[in-house]
Design an enzyme around this catalytic site. Structure first.
Site, PDB file in Angstrom:
ATOM      1  N   ILE A 155      44.185  37.448  43.052  1.00  0.00           N
ATOM      2  CA  ILE A 155      42.919  37.151  43.507  1.00  0.00           C
ATOM      3  C   ILE A 155      42.079  37.450  42.451  1.00  0.00           C
ATOM      4  O   ILE A 155      40.674  36.788  42.106  1.00  0.00           O
ATOM      5  CB  ILE A 155      42.650  37.806  44.862  1.00  0.00           C
ATOM      6  CG1 ILE A 155      41.375  37.113  45.486  1.00  0.00           C
ATOM      7  CG2 ILE A 155      42.319  39.285  44.705  1.00  0.00           C
ATOM      8  CD1 ILE A 155      40.880  37.612  46.905  1.00  0.00           C
TER       9      ILE A 155
ATOM     10  N   HIS B 197      49.780  35.387  47.507  1.00  0.00           N
ATOM     11  CA  HIS B 197      48.905  35.984  46.460  1.00  0.00           C
ATOM     12  C   HIS B 197      48.860  37.494  46.797  1.00  0.00           C
ATOM     13  O   HIS B 197      48.825  37.666  48.147  1.00  0.00           O
ATOM     14  CB  HIS B 197      47.755  35.200  46.290  1.00  0.00           C
ATOM     15  CG  HIS B 197      46.811  35.574  47.165  1.00  0.00           C
ATOM     16  ND1 HIS B 197      45.688  36.752  47.048  1.00  0.00           N
ATOM     17  CD2 HIS B 197      46.147  35.050  48.443  1.00  0.00           C
ATOM     18  CE1 HIS B 197      45.047  36.863  48.185  1.00  0.00           C
ATOM     19  NE2 HIS B 197      45.068  35.908  48.980  1.00  0.00           N
ATOM     20  N   CYS B 198      48.347  38.040  45.907  1.00  0.00           N
ATOM     21  CA  CYS B 198      47.947  39.824  46.108  1.00  0.00           C
ATOM     22  C   CYS B 198      46.723  40.083  45.320  1.00  0.00           C
ATOM     23  O   CYS B 198      45.905  39.100  44.760  1.00  0.00           O
ATOM     24  CB  CYS B 198      49.120  40.511  45.890  1.00  0.00           C
ATOM     25  SG  CYS B 198      49.615  40.509  44.281  1.00  0.00           S
ATOM     26  N   HIS B 199      46.741  41.214  44.698  1.00  0.00           N
ATOM     27  CA  HIS B 199      45.504  41.512  43.943  1.00  0.00           C
ATOM     28  C   HIS B 199      45.833  41.199  42.506  1.00  0.00           C
ATOM     29  O   HIS B 199      44.745  40.371  42.124  1.00  0.00           O
ATOM     30  CB  HIS B 199      45.286  43.250  44.108  1.00  0.00           C
ATOM     31  CG  HIS B 199      44.237  43.696  43.314  1.00  0.00           C
ATOM     32  ND1 HIS B 199      43.830  44.994  42.815  1.00  0.00           N
ATOM     33  CD2 HIS B 199      42.960  43.061  42.639  1.00  0.00           C
ATOM     34  CE1 HIS B 199      42.632  44.968  42.112  1.00  0.00           C
ATOM     35  NE2 HIS B 199      42.272  43.737  42.546  1.00  0.00           N
TER      36      HIS B 199
ATOM     37  N   GLY C 127      49.059  40.232  41.262  1.00  0.00           N
ATOM     38  CA  GLY C 127      50.389  39.222  41.307  1.00  0.00           C
ATOM     39  C   GLY C 127      51.700  39.791  41.416  1.00  0.00           C
ATOM     40  O   GLY C 127      52.897  39.140  41.625  1.00  0.00           O
TER      41      GLY C 127
END
Length: 310
Positions: A296, A267-269, A271
């Site tokens: 997230i 996961h990141c900010h 996607g």
């Protein structure tokens, strides 16, 4: 470019490694450009096997093959060591019958073994209900070389293969046949709606999308998987999903040492960065790789509003 003797010898060895060789972007299972995909689809109609060379993996071959054939584009098809042409020429040869004639004994003669497609009872009921709105048409199932699926009602077409899927007739075109054998189709309902679920044993590993709600279900159920955060330390200081671990060098080394069937969720900010990381791990041979859709931020909106948005 000037074609050095060592490079020329490498290319000649590849050209003669099989009776039919296709230099392309990507592979037979995963074409990475539309022109390469179109040639793969044509060859799949008539050949049970042939060799593909992914020029994206070797820049020297990618440029060298253009000089070797005096042909400026990819893909390039070779039969019996002879350069045949690119996508447009292969398509014209297929339409005129010249391709089948040139392939001769290499072609499968149009014969395809009996296919097996399994359809669950819930999916059969859904298809039966939908058939009422398509009188005279039958269920069709298509698989592209990139494993994109088509599932719809339509008329018979020349060359169709008829499959008895437990009392339900399914039509499969010849180009899809070898990629459709062994497929299972189910109809599932969940918090995000209902739809058909297709499982294909022929499909190579790929990044799977994972919703924030599904990730929450997996965490609550105590499922075993790795949750990896590819953002920066600064971003993690603002918001984080427990128990995600930061993808630093030490974590990268640890993950690479895990069994290839270990489930890993990135996961990141939003996607994007995590999808790139996930695709890299699929390239390393990992088979159960997921990307958190929306990152997230989606977790904050759909699951835990106490996680700050930024």
């Amino acid at each position: 470019m000037n074609l050095s003797e060592p490079l020329k010898q490498r290319i000649e060895a590849l050209v003669r490694s099989d009776r039919v060789v296709l230099f392309m972007k990507g592979s037979r299972r995963f074409p990475q450009c539309g022109f390469s995909s179109s040639v793969v689809q044509i060859l799949n109609e008539v050949l049970p096997s042939y060799t593909t060379v992914n020029v994206l993996e070797d820049p020297e071959i990618r440029e060298g093959i253009k000089a070797y054939a005096s042909w400026p584009t990819i893909p390039q098809l070779y039969i019996d060591g002879e350069f045949v042409g690119g996508a447009d020429i292969v398509r014209e040869m297929r339409e005129s019958g010249e391709l089948a004639q040139k392939l001769g004994g290499a072609a499968g003669g149009g014969e395809v073994k009996a296919l097996k497609i399994t359809i669950s009872e819930t999916a059969k009921r859904a298809f039966t209900e939908a058939a009422a709105d398509a009188p005279g048409e039958l269920l069709r199932f298509e698989v592209s070389p990139r494993f994109e699926y088509g599932l719809f009602f339509g008329p018979r077409a020349e060359g169709d293969i008829e499959v008895d899927a437990g009392g339900l007739t399914v039509l499969v075109d010849k180009a899809s046949a070898r990629l459709a054998d062994g497929v299972s189709i189910d109809f599932v309902e969940g918090p995000e709606g209902a739809g058909f679920k297709i499982e294909n044993p022929n499909e190579p590993p790929r990044v799977r999308n994972l919703s924030a709600r599904k990730l929450k279900e997996m965490l609550d159920a105590g499922e075993r998987f790795e949750l990896v955060d590819v953002r920066t330390d600064k971003e993690r200081a603002i918001a984080r999903i427990e128990p995600a671990k930061l993808l630093d060098q030490a974590e990268l080394a640890r993950l690479e040492g895990l069994p290839k069937d270990t489930p890993i969720v990135f996961h990141c900010h939003h996607g994007g960065r995590s999808r790139s990381a996930a695709e890299a791990f699929v390239g390393r041979g990992f088979s159960k790789v997921y990307n958190l859709e929306g990152g997230i931020d989606a977790w904050s909106v759909a699951v835990d509003p106490s996680v700050p948005r930024y």
